[in-house]
Design an enzyme around this catalytic site. Structure first.
Site, PDB file in Angstrom:
ATOM      1  N   HIS A  44       0.853  -1.191   0.000  1.00  0.00           N
ATOM      2  CA  HIS A  44       0.000   0.000   0.000  1.00  0.00           C
ATOM      3  C   HIS A  44       0.890   1.243   0.000  1.00  0.00           C
ATOM      4  O   HIS A  44       1.108   1.864   1.041  1.00  0.00           O
ATOM      5  CB  HIS A  44      -0.905  -0.013   1.231  1.00  0.00           C
ATOM      6  CG  HIS A  44      -1.950   1.061   1.239  1.00  0.00           C
ATOM      7  ND1 HIS A  44      -3.211   0.863   1.742  1.00  0.00           N
ATOM      8  CD2 HIS A  44      -1.931   2.353   0.805  1.00  0.00           C
ATOM      9  CE1 HIS A  44      -3.913   1.978   1.632  1.00  0.00           C
ATOM     10  NE2 HIS A  44      -3.150   2.893   1.073  1.00  0.00           N
ATOM     11  N   GLU A  80      -2.483  -1.586  -3.421  1.00  0.00           N
ATOM     12  CA  GLU A  80      -3.663  -0.860  -2.970  1.00  0.00           C
ATOM     13  C   GLU A  80      -3.301   0.570  -2.611  1.00  0.00           C
ATOM     14  O   GLU A  80      -2.152   0.871  -2.278  1.00  0.00           O
ATOM     15  CB  GLU A  80      -4.318  -1.565  -1.778  1.00  0.00           C
ATOM     16  CG  GLU A  80      -3.437  -1.703  -0.548  1.00  0.00           C
ATOM     17  CD  GLU A  80      -4.125  -2.436   0.588  1.00  0.00           C
ATOM     18  OE1 GLU A  80      -4.992  -3.292   0.311  1.00  0.00           O
ATOM     19  OE2 GLU A  80      -3.796  -2.153   1.758  1.00  0.00           O
ATOM     20  N   HIS A 208      -8.695  -6.058   6.852  1.00  0.00           N
ATOM     21  CA  HIS A 208      -8.510  -5.084   7.920  1.00  0.00           C
ATOM     22  C   HIS A 208      -8.787  -5.733   9.267  1.00  0.00           C
ATOM     23  O   HIS A 208      -9.924  -6.087   9.585  1.00  0.00           O
ATOM     24  CB  HIS A 208      -9.377  -3.834   7.764  1.00  0.00           C
ATOM     25  CG  HIS A 208      -8.814  -2.671   8.546  1.00  0.00           C
ATOM     26  ND1 HIS A 208      -7.926  -1.775   7.996  1.00  0.00           N
ATOM     27  CD2 HIS A 208      -8.973  -2.291   9.826  1.00  0.00           C
ATOM     28  CE1 HIS A 208      -7.579  -0.880   8.910  1.00  0.00           C
ATOM     29  NE2 HIS A 208      -8.201  -1.179  10.031  1.00  0.00           N
TER      30      HIS A 208
END
Length: 256
Positions: A44, A80, A208
């Site tokens: 990310h 991401e 998450h």
């Protein structure tokens, strides 16, 4: 059906960035994950470069591609991040970085610099017109697109309308409720969202705060294809490996 495990290396990068140099080496940790059976790697990159840097993204993309070529396994690389985040320094922006490194999947996430981590899904009623051309551009370059979403039925319908291939359900509230033994209602919401996604042709990812304990429940989600796990996995690696590591250091501290 087995659920693919993509390991998020952000926390390893965060440790690395707390000192000068390249220790721990993300390429070695990425390789270690793949050698031990992980189905893919997730990164990310952010404009503030608090953890994953653009150079890490390029190097880890090559690690995955080389591993796949050597083993023949269907190992995937997932990038991401926020497609609207402006370039800064040597961060070129998420989409240019994705087009350069050609991940198997690009997961679009509505995070910002003032968030420590992603904490909500897209509101497509206000962002659909901005995301639709981005999604089209990625798909035109052979990259599967997933949108980070809350378990909201109408929002998920919009995700399909603007061309997403998959959704990644935000599981933070589920994980928090699980800790309080109150996860049934939220899990039911996720189940309804997943069933709707399946019925309209969307693939289903999740991520998450998932961990070994709450995955025992969440893995039952209808149609779940992939989970991205980093924070809990890194903490568990410390816990599970701490005893052996302490003993190893003690052994080298003893007289020869």
């Amino acid at each position: 059906m087995s659920i693919a495990l993509s390991i998020n290396l952000n926390k390893i990068a965060l440790i690395r960035n707390s000192r000068e140099g390249n220790f721990p080496d993300l390429k070695k940790f990425g390789q270690l994950c793949l050698d031990n059976g992980a189905n893919g790697l997730t990164v990310h990159p952010r404009p503030d470069q608090r953890h994953i840097k653009p150079c890490d993204t390029r190097e880890l993309a090559l690690v995955v591609k080389y591993f796949r070529a050597q083993t023949g396994k269907n190992t995937e690389f997932n990038i991401e991040g926020n497609p609207q985040a402006a370039p800064r320094g040597d961060y070129p922006g998420l989409i240019p970085l994705a087009l350069e490194t050609q991940p198997d999947q690009c997961t679009l996430v509505p995070d910002s610099d003032n968030q420590k981590t992603s904490d909500h899904g897209f509101d497509l009623t206000s962002t659909a017109s901005q995301l639709e051309p981005v999604i089209r551009r990625l798909k035109d370059n052979g990259i599967r697109v997933s949108l980070f979403m809350d378990p909201d039925i109408e929002q998920i319908r919009l995700a399909k309308e603007i061309g997403a291939d998959r959704i990644e359900l935000y599981t933070g509230p589920f994980a928090q409720a699980f800790e309080q033994n109150k996860a049934e209602e939220i899990f039911q919401q996720h189940g309804e969202a997943a069933q709707l996604a399946q019925s309209i042709g969307l693939g289903i990812n999740a991520g998450h705060d998932l961990n070994v304990e709450n995955m025992a429940m969440y893995r039952k989600l209808p149609g779940l294809q992939e989970v991205s796990i980093g924070h809990a996995l890194t903490v568990d690696a410390l816990l599970i490996g701490m005893k052996a590591t302490v003993q190893r250091y003690l052994s080298v501290c003893q007289p020869g």
